[in-house]
Motif scaffolding. Structure first.
Motif, short mmCIF file in Angstrom:
data_model
loop_
_atom_site.label_atom_id
_atom_site.label_comp_id
_atom_site.label_asym_id
_atom_site.label_seq_id
_atom_site.Cartn_x
_atom_site.Cartn_y
_atom_site.Cartn_z
N VAL A 107 0.83 -1.21 0.00
CA VAL A 107 0.00 0.00 0.00
C VAL A 107 0.86 1.25 0.00
CG1 VAL A 107 -1.61 1.36 1.40
CG2 VAL A 107 -2.01 -1.09 1.07
N LEU A 108 1.98 1.22 0.73
CA LEU A 108 2.81 2.42 0.88
C LEU A 108 3.71 2.67 -0.34
CD1 LEU A 108 3.84 2.01 4.63
CD2 LEU A 108 2.22 3.66 3.69
N VAL A 109 4.41 1.65 -0.80
CA VAL A 109 5.42 1.89 -1.83
C VAL A 109 4.91 1.68 -3.25
CG1 VAL A 109 7.25 1.26 -0.21
CG2 VAL A 109 6.34 -0.46 -1.77
N VAL A 110 3.81 0.97 -3.42
CA VAL A 110 3.26 0.76 -4.76
C VAL A 110 2.07 1.67 -5.01
CG1 VAL A 110 2.23 -0.93 -6.34
CG2 VAL A 110 4.07 -1.63 -4.79
N TRP A 111 1.15 1.72 -4.04
CA TRP A 111 -0.05 2.55 -4.20
C TRP A 111 0.11 3.95 -3.64
CZ3 TRP A 111 -4.10 -1.66 -2.45
CH2 TRP A 111 -4.18 -2.64 -3.46
N HIS A 112 1.24 4.25 -3.01
CA HIS A 112 1.52 5.57 -2.44
C HIS A 112 0.45 5.98 -1.42
CE1 HIS A 112 3.66 5.50 -6.32
NE2 HIS A 112 4.55 6.29 -5.73
N GLY A 113 0.02 5.01 -0.64
CA GLY A 113 -0.99 5.29 0.38
C GLY A 113 -0.39 5.95 1.62
N SER A 114 -1.28 6.35 2.51
CA SER A 114 -0.85 6.98 3.77
C SER A 114 -0.67 5.91 4.84
CB SER A 114 -1.91 7.99 4.22
OG SER A 114 -3.14 7.33 4.51
N ALA A 115 -0.18 6.36 5.99
CA ALA A 115 -0.02 5.44 7.11
C ALA A 115 -1.36 4.86 7.53
CB ALA A 115 0.65 6.17 8.28
N PHE A 116 -2.41 5.70 7.51
CA PHE A 116 -3.74 5.22 7.86
C PHE A 116 -4.21 4.14 6.89
CE2 PHE A 116 -8.35 5.41 7.33
CZ PHE A 116 -8.78 5.21 8.64
N ASP A 117 -3.95 4.35 5.61
CA ASP A 117 -4.33 3.34 4.61
C ASP A 117 -3.62 2.01 4.86
OD1 ASP A 117 -5.91 5.25 3.32
OD2 ASP A 117 -4.25 5.88 2.01
#
Length: 354
Positions: A107-117
């Motif tokens: 979620v973080l490094v591929v989808w560029h999501g937030s910590a909450f995500d």
């Protein structure tokens, strides 16, 4: 055969005396104390020995390092204990944690999501897996060990598919040839690395909070009593009106959710999705949960005992590392101490019962 009134008057006190008062010998009292606190006593002895060999062992920083390293295993042991309480056994808990940390990283490094995500993805995965296990067990009548063993293999393979079997971090190459450009935000990394007041690691605070809630629910609430009743005699609990199937599903959902929190802690601590993470978590968590049977002489799954067991293992490994014990001897020493401690505790309890 008839007896006289005098004989009845004399024999009645003699027959009732053992029922009215129980004379406890000092030896029996010692056995009862060893049964209740044998593991804790051994933990204290280990700390004393390691401190004598390495005085820095009892330093504040090292003690919190031990708690931080044991926090994830303790969380998983709490989840295992909850499923043991309903007569089950969650073998998928290590794979849930490992897959959760890969999901957070994706979620973080591929989808560029937030910590909450990332946290939401971990919890969603844990709850969904626990629900899947519960439905397999209650609706399809698959035995607990077989259902969760199947889930273990499903998740072990699932976490490798999106990355082609590689670990996941900034700059990793995905199977389709694209490069990951996302990063782990500081808010997420703080979940695994930050220290409250510069002393207490956040994972220790998370463990304390979840342990407190789990102890209150399992030991002091109606839900906890029904969970233990389901594990003790599910048929009797169901005939008494308890929705045992729902409670069994709830136990596995709780176990999966707690394991997913452990997975988020792993990702936040290492700062990447490690395909090798979680390989030893299952065995350590199961060992801690089973040690919990012997803590305080309860001889049943309990949350506080499982956490104590995880700390016991953490203290042992930390002390052996400080003493430069060969890595290939550590598992043997750990197993020998655990087997000896459990055998001693349960044999003492058996003699006390007699």
């Amino acid at each position: 055969m008839k007896t006289t009134l005098h004989e009845d008057a004399v024999s009645a006190p003699l027959l009732s005396a053992p029922l009215a008062t129980r004379v406890v010998s000092p030896r029996t009292r010692l056995r009862e104390a060893l049964e209740r606190g044998g593991i804790v006593l051994l933990l204290i002895v280990l700390c004393a020995v390691f401190t004598w060999c390495e005085p820095v062992f009892l330093g504040v920083d090292n003690l919190f390092n031990i708690l931080q390293s044991a926090a994830i295993v303790a969380l998983l042991a709490v989840g295992v204990s909850i499923t043991l309480a309903v007569g089950g056994f969650d073998l998928s808990i290590g794979s849930i944690a490992a897959t959760a940390q890969m999901a957070a990283s994706y979620v973080l490094v591929v989808w560029h999501g937030s910590a909450f995500d990332a946290f939401a993805a971990c919890l969603a995965l844990g709850v969904a897996t626990g629900l899947f296990n519960g439905v397999l067990i209650t609706r399809f009548r698959v035995p607990d060990q077989l259902a969760t063993l199947g889930t273990l293999f499903l998740l072990a393979g699932l976490q490798l598919i999106p990355t082609g079997g590689r670990s996941l971090a900034t700059g990793s190459i995905l199977p389709d040839g694209t490069e990951t450009t996302g990063t782990f935000p500081d808010a997420f990394l703080a979940f695994g690395r930050a220290r409250w007041l510069g002393v207490v690691p956040v994972p220790v605070i998370v463990l304390a909070a979840i342990t407190l809630v789990a102890v209150l629910v399992m030991e002091f609430s109606r839900w906890g009593r029904v969970l233990y009743a389901t594990g003790g005699n599910e048929t009797a609990a169901r005939l008494a009106g308890a929705p045992t199937a729902r409670y069994r599903i709830g136990a596995y959902v709780a176990s999966g959710a707690i394991a997913s929190v452990g997975g988020a802690l792993i990702a936040a601590r290492v700062g990447r999705g490690d395909v090798g993470a979680g390989h030893s978590l299952l065995l350590d968590a199961v060992a801690a949960a089973l040690i919990g049977y012997a803590v305080w002489g309860l001889k049943r799954p309990n949350v506080l005992g499982a956490v104590t067991g995880a700390v016991f293992v953490g203290v042992l490994l930390n002390g052996l590392t400080m003493l430069n014990a060969p890595y290939y001897m550590q598992d043997f020493i750990k197993g020998a101490l655990l087997v000896g401690a459990l055998a001693f505790t349960f044999s003492i309890g058996r003699k006390t019962t007699r």
